[in-house]
Design a protein around this motif. Structure first.
Motif, PDB file in Angstrom:
ATOM      1  N   ARG A  23      -8.923   2.960   9.923  1.00  0.00           N
ATOM      2  CA  ARG A  23      -9.717   4.195  10.056  1.00  0.00           C
ATOM      3  C   ARG A  23     -10.979   3.966  10.877  1.00  0.00           C
ATOM      4  O   ARG A  23     -11.513   4.906  11.475  1.00  0.00           O
ATOM      5  CB  ARG A  23     -10.080   4.748   8.668  1.00  0.00           C
ATOM      6  CG  ARG A  23      -8.878   5.282   7.953  1.00  0.00           C
ATOM      7  CD  ARG A  23      -9.245   6.095   6.749  1.00  0.00           C
ATOM      8  NE  ARG A  23      -8.080   6.232   5.883  1.00  0.00           N
ATOM      9  CZ  ARG A  23      -8.041   6.995   4.815  1.00  0.00           C
ATOM     10  NH1 ARG A  23      -9.088   7.695   4.461  1.00  0.00           N
ATOM     11  NH2 ARG A  23      -6.943   7.048   4.085  1.00  0.00           N
TER      12      ARG A  23
ATOM     13  N   ASN B 178      -3.338   5.692  -3.354  1.00  0.00           N
ATOM     14  CA  ASN B 178      -4.471   6.615  -3.226  1.00  0.00           C
ATOM     15  C   ASN B 178      -3.890   8.028  -3.301  1.00  0.00           C
ATOM     16  O   ASN B 178      -2.657   8.191  -3.300  1.00  0.00           O
ATOM     17  CB  ASN B 178      -5.284   6.335  -1.942  1.00  0.00           C
ATOM     18  CG  ASN B 178      -4.482   6.565  -0.668  1.00  0.00           C
ATOM     19  OD1 ASN B 178      -3.635   7.450  -0.605  1.00  0.00           O
ATOM     20  ND2 ASN B 178      -4.753   5.767   0.361  1.00  0.00           N
TER      21      ASN B 178
ATOM     22  N   LYS C   9      -9.702   2.759  -8.842  1.00  0.00           N
ATOM     23  CA  LYS C   9     -10.212   2.800  -7.470  1.00  0.00           C
ATOM     24  C   LYS C   9     -11.277   3.888  -7.367  1.00  0.00           C
ATOM     25  O   LYS C   9     -11.039   5.047  -7.755  1.00  0.00           O
ATOM     26  CB  LYS C   9      -9.047   3.109  -6.537  1.00  0.00           C
ATOM     27  CG  LYS C   9      -9.131   2.484  -5.192  1.00  0.00           C
ATOM     28  CD  LYS C   9      -7.783   2.660  -4.521  1.00  0.00           C
ATOM     29  CE  LYS C   9      -7.847   2.286  -3.085  1.00  0.00           C
ATOM     30  NZ  LYS C   9      -6.641   2.749  -2.389  1.00  0.00           N
TER      31      LYS C   9
ATOM     32  N   ASP D 134       0.857  -1.186   0.000  1.00  0.00           N
ATOM     33  CA  ASP D 134       0.000   0.000   0.000  1.00  0.00           C
ATOM     34  C   ASP D 134       0.894   1.237   0.000  1.00  0.00           C
ATOM     35  O   ASP D 134       1.146   1.833   1.052  1.00  0.00           O
ATOM     36  CB  ASP D 134      -0.871  -0.073   1.271  1.00  0.00           C
ATOM     37  CG  ASP D 134      -2.039   0.885   1.270  1.00  0.00           C
ATOM     38  OD1 ASP D 134      -2.492   1.286   0.190  1.00  0.00           O
ATOM     39  OD2 ASP D 134      -2.520   1.217   2.379  1.00  0.00           O
TER      40      ASP D 134
ATOM     41  N   ALA E  24      -7.898  -3.340   3.881  1.00  0.00           N
ATOM     42  CA  ALA E  24      -7.122  -2.103   3.687  1.00  0.00           C
ATOM     43  C   ALA E  24      -7.050  -1.324   4.993  1.00  0.00           C
ATOM     44  O   ALA E  24      -7.683  -1.689   5.984  1.00  0.00           O
ATOM     45  CB  ALA E  24      -7.768  -1.260   2.592  1.00  0.00           C
ATOM     46  N   SER E  25      -6.252  -0.250   4.935  1.00  0.00           N
ATOM     47  CA  SER E  25      -6.040   0.571   6.126  1.00  0.00           C
ATOM     48  C   SER E  25      -5.554  -0.298   7.292  1.00  0.00           C
ATOM     49  O   SER E  25      -6.036  -0.202   8.406  1.00  0.00           O
ATOM     50  CB  SER E  25      -7.346   1.311   6.498  1.00  0.00           C
ATOM     51  OG  SER E  25      -7.140   2.231   7.531  1.00  0.00           O
TER      52      SER E  25
ATOM     53  N   THR F 277      -1.533  -1.023  -4.120  1.00  0.00           N
ATOM     54  CA  THR F 277      -2.626  -0.049  -4.052  1.00  0.00           C
ATOM     55  C   THR F 277      -2.036   1.328  -3.783  1.00  0.00           C
ATOM     56  O   THR F 277      -1.080   1.468  -3.025  1.00  0.00           O
ATOM     57  CB  THR F 277      -3.643  -0.392  -2.933  1.00  0.00           C
ATOM     58  OG1 THR F 277      -2.946  -0.645  -1.713  1.00  0.00           O
ATOM     59  CG2 THR F 277      -4.479  -1.607  -3.298  1.00  0.00           C
TER      60      THR F 277
ATOM     61  N   SER G 145     -12.636  -2.823  -0.878  1.00  0.00           N
ATOM     62  CA  SER G 145     -11.620  -2.486   0.139  1.00  0.00           C
ATOM     63  C   SER G 145     -12.245  -1.968   1.429  1.00  0.00           C
ATOM     64  O   SER G 145     -12.483  -0.766   1.573  1.00  0.00           O
ATOM     65  CB  SER G 145     -10.652  -1.426  -0.411  1.00  0.00           C
ATOM     66  OG  SER G 145      -9.847  -1.964  -1.430  1.00  0.00           O
TER      67      SER G 145
ATOM     68  N   PHE H 197     -11.895  -0.719   5.153  1.00  0.00           N
ATOM     69  CA  PHE H 197     -10.814  -0.059   5.884  1.00  0.00           C
ATOM     70  C   PHE H 197     -10.871  -0.457   7.361  1.00  0.00           C
ATOM     71  O   PHE H 197     -11.885  -0.234   8.021  1.00  0.00           O
ATOM     72  CB  PHE H 197     -10.965   1.465   5.776  1.00  0.00           C
ATOM     73  CG  PHE H 197     -10.437   2.050   4.495  1.00  0.00           C
ATOM     74  CD1 PHE H 197     -10.491   1.364   3.297  1.00  0.00           C
ATOM     75  CD2 PHE H 197      -9.887   3.325   4.495  1.00  0.00           C
ATOM     76  CE1 PHE H 197     -10.003   1.921   2.113  1.00  0.00           C
ATOM     77  CE2 PHE H 197      -9.389   3.898   3.323  1.00  0.00           C
ATOM     78  CZ  PHE H 197      -9.449   3.203   2.136  1.00  0.00           C
TER      79      PHE H 197
ATOM     80  N   THR I 172      -3.702  -5.374   1.793  1.00  0.00           N
ATOM     81  CA  THR I 172      -2.797  -4.355   1.268  1.00  0.00           C
ATOM     82  C   THR I 172      -2.138  -3.687   2.458  1.00  0.00           C
ATOM     83  O   THR I 172      -2.799  -3.193   3.367  1.00  0.00           O
ATOM     84  CB  THR I 172      -3.491  -3.372   0.311  1.00  0.00           C
ATOM     85  OG1 THR I 172      -2.463  -2.593  -0.306  1.00  0.00           O
ATOM     86  CG2 THR I 172      -4.522  -2.466   0.966  1.00  0.00           C
TER      87      THR I 172
ATOM     88  N   ARG J 249      -2.714  -1.425   9.912  1.00  0.00           N
ATOM     89  CA  ARG J 249      -1.680  -0.644  10.611  1.00  0.00           C
ATOM     90  C   ARG J 249      -0.690  -1.506  11.378  1.00  0.00           C
ATOM     91  O   ARG J 249       0.264  -0.977  11.924  1.00  0.00           O
ATOM     92  CB  ARG J 249      -2.367   0.322  11.599  1.00  0.00           C
ATOM     93  CG  ARG J 249      -3.460   1.192  10.990  1.00  0.00           C
ATOM     94  CD  ARG J 249      -2.926   2.495  10.467  1.00  0.00           C
ATOM     95  NE  ARG J 249      -3.929   3.238   9.708  1.00  0.00           N
ATOM     96  CZ  ARG J 249      -4.891   3.991  10.238  1.00  0.00           C
ATOM     97  NH1 ARG J 249      -4.976   4.125  11.543  1.00  0.00           N
ATOM     98  NH2 ARG J 249      -5.755   4.623   9.457  1.00  0.00           N
TER      99      ARG J 249
HETATM  100  C1  E4P Z   1      -5.785   1.273   0.347  1.00  0.00           C
HETATM  101  O1  E4P Z   1      -6.457   0.856  -0.554  1.00  0.00           O
HETATM  102  C2  E4P Z   1      -6.234   2.375   1.226  1.00  0.00           C
HETATM  103  O2  E4P Z   1      -6.359   3.553   0.509  1.00  0.00           O
HETATM  104  C3  E4P Z   1      -5.282   2.523   2.372  1.00  0.00           C
HETATM  105  O3  E4P Z   1      -5.038   1.224   2.915  1.00  0.00           O
HETATM  106  C4  E4P Z   1      -5.761   3.479   3.434  1.00  0.00           C
HETATM  107  O4  E4P Z   1      -4.910   3.394   4.545  1.00  0.00           O
HETATM  108  P1  E4P Z   1      -4.917   4.490   5.714  1.00  0.00           P
HETATM  109  O5  E4P Z   1      -6.253   4.455   6.371  1.00  0.00           O
HETATM  110  O6  E4P Z   1      -3.810   4.066   6.640  1.00  0.00           O
HETATM  111  O7  E4P Z   1      -4.653   5.821   5.070  1.00  0.00           O
END
Ligand code: E4P
Length: 226
Positions: free
Chosen positions: A135, A28, A86, A6, A174-175, A26, A130, A132, A194, A177
């Motif tokens: 977040r 953004n 996306k 990512d 996604a997102s 991925t 995706s 998240f 990702t 951490r």
């Molecule tokens: C991937 O597709 C997302 O845009 C990404 O994982 C967002 O991650 P973040 O919430 O850490 O910015």
């Protein structure tokens, strides 16, 4: 589970690809801004990523209307055959997803935070969805349990034939951490994680692995010197 990285950072993508286990990338707008990306260089930058990685490379639309997203999507998909467009899960985004899927263009529906958004995205022809995690945690919710619900709900149905050809929809966790986020995504059956580069690196590390190598090397020195 497949691993995507990512990031929009070419050095990170090259290094992650060199490990032999990378299936896609991925990006953004925030990740592109983070590397100091310039507007006029965006499409060339996505092309450079596609030269490094054969698998799907997600590039995000910044339009707010379905017409704008469709136009962005056609332009992005023309960069390379492995580009995935996306698109956020809004009414306009779902309409654009359907139009692009009907043209054979693969879409990753992003910013997904609940089961209904995920099922609507799949019905609109998304190739990837995706959800998240981080977040959702950030606002005091449970991102992993929300991801588990989405995985379970999507697996209840067969979406083959709804999107591009007879390709099955896949969930990209996604997102993410932390290593634990990635492990839990694998345990619950997410198709793809990702992962930010620094977290991906940590995914292959363990102190007992390092200690084991040190012991083997020290003992091998004893064998050599015997
Ligand atoms: C991937 O597709 C997302 O845009 C990404 O994982 C967002 O991650 P973040 O919430 O850490 O910015």
């Amino acid at each position: 589970m497949k691993f995507f990285v990512d990031t929009a950072n070419l050095d990170e993508i090259k290094e992650a690809a060199s490990w032999g286990a990378l299936a896609g990338v991925t990006t953004n707008p925030s990740l592109y801004a983070r590397i100091g990306g310039k507007l006029e260089d965006f499409e060339a930058h996505i092309a450079r990523i596609c030269e490094i990685v054969d698998g799907p490379v997600s590039a995000e639309t910044v339009a707010m209307t379905a017409e704008g997203m469709i136009a962005d999507g056609r332009r992005l998909a023309a960069i390379a055959p492995n580009v995935v467009v996306k698109i956020p899960v809004t009414a306009e985004g779902l309409a654009a997803t359907r139009a692009l899927a009907d043209e054979g263009i693969r879409v990753n529906v992003t910013l997904v935070f609940n089961v209904t958004q995920a099922i609507l995205a799949a019905r609109a022809g998304a190739r990837y969805i995706s959800p998240f995690v981080g977040r959702f945690d950030d606002i005091g919710e449970d991102g992993l349990s929300q991801l588990a619900d989405i995985v379970a709900a999507v697996q209840n149905y067969d979406f083959r034939g709804v999107g591009v050809g007879d390709e099955e929809v896949e969930i990209i966790a996604a997102s993410l951490r932390s290593v634990n986020h990635v492990s839990q995504a694998a345990l619950m059956g997410a198709d793809i994680s990702t992962v930010p580069f620094n977290v991906l690196k940590k995914c292959m590390q363990h102190p007992l692995t390092d200690r084991g190598i040190d012991t083997f090397m020290a003992d091998w020195e004893k064998v050599r010197n015997a």
